[in-house]
Structure formats: structure tokens, C-alpha cells
Design a protein around this motif. Structure first.
Motif, PDB file in Angstrom:
ATOM      1  N   TRP A  46      42.014  32.049 -19.407  1.00  0.00           N
ATOM      2  CA  TRP A  46      42.531  32.424 -18.089  1.00  0.00           C
ATOM      3  C   TRP A  46      43.259  33.750 -18.273  1.00  0.00           C
ATOM      4  O   TRP A  46      44.228  33.812 -19.024  1.00  0.00           O
ATOM      5  CB  TRP A  46      43.485  31.358 -17.536  1.00  0.00           C
ATOM      6  CG  TRP A  46      43.867  31.632 -16.117  1.00  0.00           C
ATOM      7  CD1 TRP A  46      45.091  32.036 -15.663  1.00  0.00           C
ATOM      8  CD2 TRP A  46      43.015  31.553 -14.967  1.00  0.00           C
ATOM      9  NE1 TRP A  46      45.054  32.200 -14.302  1.00  0.00           N
ATOM     10  CE2 TRP A  46      43.788  31.910 -13.856  1.00  0.00           C
ATOM     11  CE3 TRP A  46      41.661  31.222 -14.780  1.00  0.00           C
ATOM     12  CZ2 TRP A  46      43.270  31.949 -12.557  1.00  0.00           C
ATOM     13  CZ3 TRP A  46      41.154  31.259 -13.495  1.00  0.00           C
ATOM     14  CH2 TRP A  46      41.954  31.611 -12.404  1.00  0.00           C
ATOM     15  N   GLY A  66      39.695  28.124 -14.586  1.00  0.00           N
ATOM     16  CA  GLY A  66      39.739  27.944 -13.140  1.00  0.00           C
ATOM     17  C   GLY A  66      38.320  27.919 -12.606  1.00  0.00           C
ATOM     18  O   GLY A  66      37.342  27.887 -13.376  1.00  0.00           O
ATOM     19  N   ALA A  67      38.226  27.989 -11.267  1.00  0.00           N
ATOM     20  CA  ALA A  67      36.897  28.004 -10.652  1.00  0.00           C
ATOM     21  C   ALA A  67      36.308  29.422 -10.695  1.00  0.00           C
ATOM     22  O   ALA A  67      35.102  29.605 -10.777  1.00  0.00           O
ATOM     23  CB  ALA A  67      36.979  27.515  -9.217  1.00  0.00           C
ATOM     24  N   GLY A  68      37.175  30.422 -10.632  1.00  0.00           N
ATOM     25  CA  GLY A  68      36.707  31.816 -10.652  1.00  0.00           C
ATOM     26  C   GLY A  68      36.383  32.260 -12.074  1.00  0.00           C
ATOM     27  O   GLY A  68      36.995  31.780 -13.042  1.00  0.00           O
ATOM     28  N   LEU A  92      40.344  20.004  -7.224  1.00  0.00           N
ATOM     29  CA  LEU A  92      40.401  21.407  -6.781  1.00  0.00           C
ATOM     30  C   LEU A  92      39.895  21.534  -5.345  1.00  0.00           C
ATOM     31  O   LEU A  92      40.484  22.221  -4.508  1.00  0.00           O
ATOM     32  CB  LEU A  92      39.497  22.282  -7.656  1.00  0.00           C
ATOM     33  CG  LEU A  92      40.039  22.951  -8.902  1.00  0.00           C
ATOM     34  CD1 LEU A  92      38.969  23.823  -9.528  1.00  0.00           C
ATOM     35  CD2 LEU A  92      41.265  23.788  -8.613  1.00  0.00           C
ATOM     36  N   ARG A 224      39.974  36.119  -4.006  1.00  0.00           N
ATOM     37  CA  ARG A 224      40.619  36.944  -5.024  1.00  0.00           C
ATOM     38  C   ARG A 224      41.299  38.128  -4.336  1.00  0.00           C
ATOM     39  O   ARG A 224      40.834  38.613  -3.291  1.00  0.00           O
ATOM     40  CB  ARG A 224      39.586  37.488  -6.026  1.00  0.00           C
ATOM     41  CG  ARG A 224      39.148  36.485  -7.066  1.00  0.00           C
ATOM     42  CD  ARG A 224      40.253  36.214  -8.089  1.00  0.00           C
ATOM     43  NE  ARG A 224      39.872  35.213  -9.081  1.00  0.00           N
ATOM     44  CZ  ARG A 224      40.098  33.903  -8.978  1.00  0.00           C
ATOM     45  NH1 ARG A 224      40.718  33.404  -7.924  1.00  0.00           N
ATOM     46  NH2 ARG A 224      39.745  33.074  -9.941  1.00  0.00           N
ATOM     47  N   HIS A 272      49.235  32.020  -5.663  1.00  0.00           N
ATOM     48  CA  HIS A 272      47.973  31.554  -6.268  1.00  0.00           C
ATOM     49  C   HIS A 272      48.071  30.058  -6.623  1.00  0.00           C
ATOM     50  O   HIS A 272      47.895  29.665  -7.770  1.00  0.00           O
ATOM     51  CB  HIS A 272      47.628  32.385  -7.518  1.00  0.00           C
ATOM     52  CG  HIS A 272      46.169  32.290  -7.889  1.00  0.00           C
ATOM     53  ND1 HIS A 272      45.475  33.351  -8.427  1.00  0.00           N
ATOM     54  CD2 HIS A 272      45.270  31.283  -7.814  1.00  0.00           C
ATOM     55  CE1 HIS A 272      44.218  32.977  -8.671  1.00  0.00           C
ATOM     56  NE2 HIS A 272      44.081  31.718  -8.302  1.00  0.00           N
ATOM     57  N   ALA A 275      44.693  25.928  -5.078  1.00  0.00           N
ATOM     58  CA  ALA A 275      44.084  24.799  -5.792  1.00  0.00           C
ATOM     59  C   ALA A 275      44.355  24.989  -7.279  1.00  0.00           C
ATOM     60  O   ALA A 275      43.937  25.984  -7.863  1.00  0.00           O
ATOM     61  CB  ALA A 275      42.587  24.741  -5.524  1.00  0.00           C
TER      62      ALA A 275
HETATM   63  C1  OXD Z   1      40.871  30.059  -9.410  1.00  0.00           C
HETATM   64  C2  OXD Z   1      41.453  28.808  -9.805  1.00  0.00           C
HETATM   65  O1  OXD Z   1      39.716  30.335  -9.722  1.00  0.00           O
HETATM   66  O2  OXD Z   1      42.698  28.694  -9.748  1.00  0.00           O
HETATM   67  O3  OXD Z   1      41.576  30.812  -8.742  1.00  0.00           O
HETATM   68  O4  OXD Z   1      40.715  27.882 -10.157  1.00  0.00           O
END
Ligand code: OXD
Ligand code: NDP
Length: 309
Positions: A46, A66-68, A92, A224, A272, A275
Motif C-alpha cells: 500500500w 486495497g481495491a485500487g 468493502l 481517487r 480515505h 471502505a
Molecule cells: C482503496 C481501498 O483502494 O481503500 O482505496 O481499498
């Protein structure tokens, strides 16, 4: 064989504990103190320092925490042969859907004004904006956008969505591709951004787009920070194209203390947190993908490098 956790300024105690609960035989290392670099086969990152992944010659896969995944795809030092995967969990999706629903309800109820009035000791009732006046448009109908759309439809909102390919989501009007973007925008009052950050979507939330919303629009950015052209947001407020925004992500995080957004009454700011992956849920996906990578199997939630998400 070891699994390495890499992030700047992050405490990994709970994630390490959850990983070991899931698989007590795992060898979990935490950057920057890594005993044997050549033993590292899987990294979870991360906002990792640039080029750090070069130090691990035997990496078989890398996961985002994370997902991003934009932080991993932007890292040119990461060999293209190494697959990248990401975290997607029902937790999430549920948190994201609740965050967005909450932001919309706050807007309809003028909650920001009531906070201000409380500070001034003012009792003033305002009419709640009816749902029929707040059609919601979701940009990005992937794992997050889909769950947001589903919850909003359940709550009786008019919801449309825009993505690359058409979607079949109950109660949602689906628009796809550049040719349908203007129609999507003209039906949208509350814009929710859940696109991934890619070369195509960077700077997408700008004046041209704000002007095309049902006026004045309201922006919820949970994608983002680099999707948004920050000076265009301020200009859009001044010109009356937008009347407010709820922002969870920023060009620079943490948002600098002297940033002008802090003093704008129209902007709701969260750090931020729309989720956040709970350690236990993250550990389930990470351990599964670690095992898959070690045995040469296809990863869960693998990223398509060509598409950029
Ligand atoms: C993101 C996360 O991608 O927090 O922002 O999962
Ligand atoms: P997905 O990869 O599952 O979905 C991405 C969606 O965006 C897809 O519907 C895709 O279309 C669409 N899309 C991508 N590029 C374009 C384009 N150029 N034009 C139109 N549509 C496009 O992502 P997730 O839903 O899991 O996550 C989305 C983003 O949300 C993440 O990348 C991350 O940045 C952010 N996020 C933020 C969090 C927070 O706490 N603030 C937490 C989690 C995620 P198609 O389906 O047709 O391919």
C-alpha cells in the motif's frame, strides 16, 4: 518462502496476526526489516516506496492492500511478468455502499448547514430534498459501483451508471462508453465517482463534466484524488455548476493542513475511509492468493494490466 507486507507509516500488527491465524505456517515479514530478500515470494503493498520491489528477485505475485491498484501499475520497476491482484471483500462493498448512501442523505437533509447552525446556535428548519429531485449517476460499475447501485435502488433512488461495457443491474439505467457519456451526465444530479485511476480516467472530474450535470450538481468522489481537477472544483462552485461535494480521496493524502478545501463550507471531507478492509477479511484473500501464487494457479481479483484495472 515468505510473504512481505510493505507500506509507509502503517502498523501491520493486526494484519500479521490475522494472516497467522489463517495459516500458522506462513512466514510473514514486515518491510523494511527483511531477513532474507531472496526468500520473499509474495508482497502485499500500500503506497510502497518507489523501486523497493526491485529488491526481491523471487517475487511470484504482488497484491494491493486495497481495491485500487494504481500505485502498483505506476511502479515501472515492477516486472510486467509478475501478476498483480487486489482485495475485494463483501465488507468493502458494504462499507462503500453505506458511505455513498449516507453522503446522499446528508446532502438531501442539508446536514452540513445544520452543523454550521449548531455552531452559531441557530434553529432553522430546511425542506429535505425529495429523492425524485436527486437522480444519482455512478461512474464505474465494478465491484464497488455495483454494490452502491444496488443499495441505492433498494432505497428508492433513481440510479444510472456509466462503465465501459453495458450492465444489467436491476433498477439501474446503464450507459456505456464515450458515446453515451453525455446522455448519462444529463440525467445525473448527484455524481458518484467509482472509476479506477487509469491513463484514461485521470483528471476526468473537471469543468467539462460538471457543466453537463443537472444543474447545480453534487459530487461524491470515492475513487481517487487524481480523478479530480481540484481547481476546477472550486471554479465549478463559483460558477454555480456544482453546489457541493463529499470527498474521501485527494491528490495528496493526508490532505495538507493549508489546503483550500478545508475552508470551503460546500466540501465534506473524510480521510480515505469510505471502505477499509478489516484485517481478518484481508487475510482471507491474501492467504488464498499467496497459496495460488505458490502453486502457479490463477489469482483471485487479478488485474488486467492492459486495461489498467
Ligand atoms: C482503496 C481501498 O483502494 O481503500 O482505496 O481499498
Ligand atoms: P473495478 O475494477 O471492479 O471496476 C471498475 C469499473 O470502472 C468497471 O465497471 C469499469 O467498466 C469501469 N471503467 C474503468 N475504466 C473506464 C473508462 N475508461 N470508462 C468507463 N468506465 C470505466 O473497481 P472497483 O469497483 O473495485 O473499485 C473502483 C475504485 O474505487 C478503485 O480503483 C479505487 O480507486 C476506489 N476505491 C476507493 C476506496 C475508498 O475507501 N475511497 C475503497 C475501495 C475502492 P467495465 O465494467 O465495463 O470494465
Amino acid at each position: 518462502m515468505s510473504l512481505l507486507l510493505i507500506a509507509k507509516n502503517r502498523n501491520f500488527d493486526s494484519l500479521k496476526k490475522a494472516l497467522l491465524e489463517k495459516d500458522p505456517n506462513l512466514d510473514v515479514e514486515i518491510w523494511p526489516r527483511v531477513d532474507k530478500k531472496e526468500r520473499v515470494n509474495f508482497a502485499v503493498c500500500w503506497n510502497h516506496p518507489e523501486k523497493v520491489l526491485r529488491n526481491y528477485p523471487n517475487l511470484r505475485a504482488v497484491s494491493s492492500l486495497g481495491a485500487g491498484v494504481n500505485h502498483l501499475l505506476d511502479d515501472k520497476s515492477l516486472s510486467e511478468d509478475i501478476p498483480i491482484c487486489r482485495l475485494v471483500t463483501d465488507s468493502l462493498q458494504e462499507q462503500m455502499a453505506e458511505y455513498v448512501l449516507n453522503a446522499i442523505v446528508n446532502y438531501r437533509l442539508h446536514i452540513v448547514d445544520y452543523f454550521e447552525n449548531k455552531r452559531k446556535g441557530v434553529w432553522e428548519q430546511k425542506s429535505t430534498i425529495p429523492k425524485k429531485h436527486t437522480p444519482v449517476g455512478i461512474m464505474g460499475l465494478g465491484e464497488m459501483g455495483n454494490s452502491v447501485a444496488t443499495l441505492l435502488v433498494q432505497h428508492g433512488y433513481m440510479v444510472s451508471g456509466w462503465s465501459r461495457s453495458k450492465k444489467d443491474i436491476e433498477g439501474l439505467t446503464s450507459f456505456a462508453g464515450k458515446e453515451e457519456l453525455d446522455n448519462f451526465l444529463s440525467e445525473t444530479k448527484i455524481m458518484v465517482n467509482l472509476l479506477p485511476l487509469t491513463n484514461e480516467t485521470k483528471g476526468f472530474l473537471g469543468l467539462d463534466l460538471f457543466k453537463k450535470l443537472k444543474q447545480p450538481g453534487y459530487l461524491i468522489n470515492v475513487g481517487r484524488g487524481d480523478h479530480l481537477v481540484e481547481e476546477d472544483l472550486i471554479y465549478a462552485f463559483d460558477m454555480g455548476y456544482l453546489e457541493g461535494a463529499c470527498l474521501d480521496v485527494f491528490e495528496e493524502e493526508p490532505l495538507p493542513k493549508n489546503h483550500s478545501f478545508w475552508n470551503r463550507k460546500q466540501i465534506m471531507i473524510t480521510p480515505h475511509i469510505a471502505a477499509i478492509t478489516p484485517a481478518k477479511k484481508a487475510a482471507e484473500v491474501i492467504v488464498e492468493n499467496y497459496k495460488r501464487a505458490m502453486s502457479g494457479m490463477e489469482l483471485l481479483f487479478e488485474v488486467d494490466r492492459d486495461k489498467g484495472y
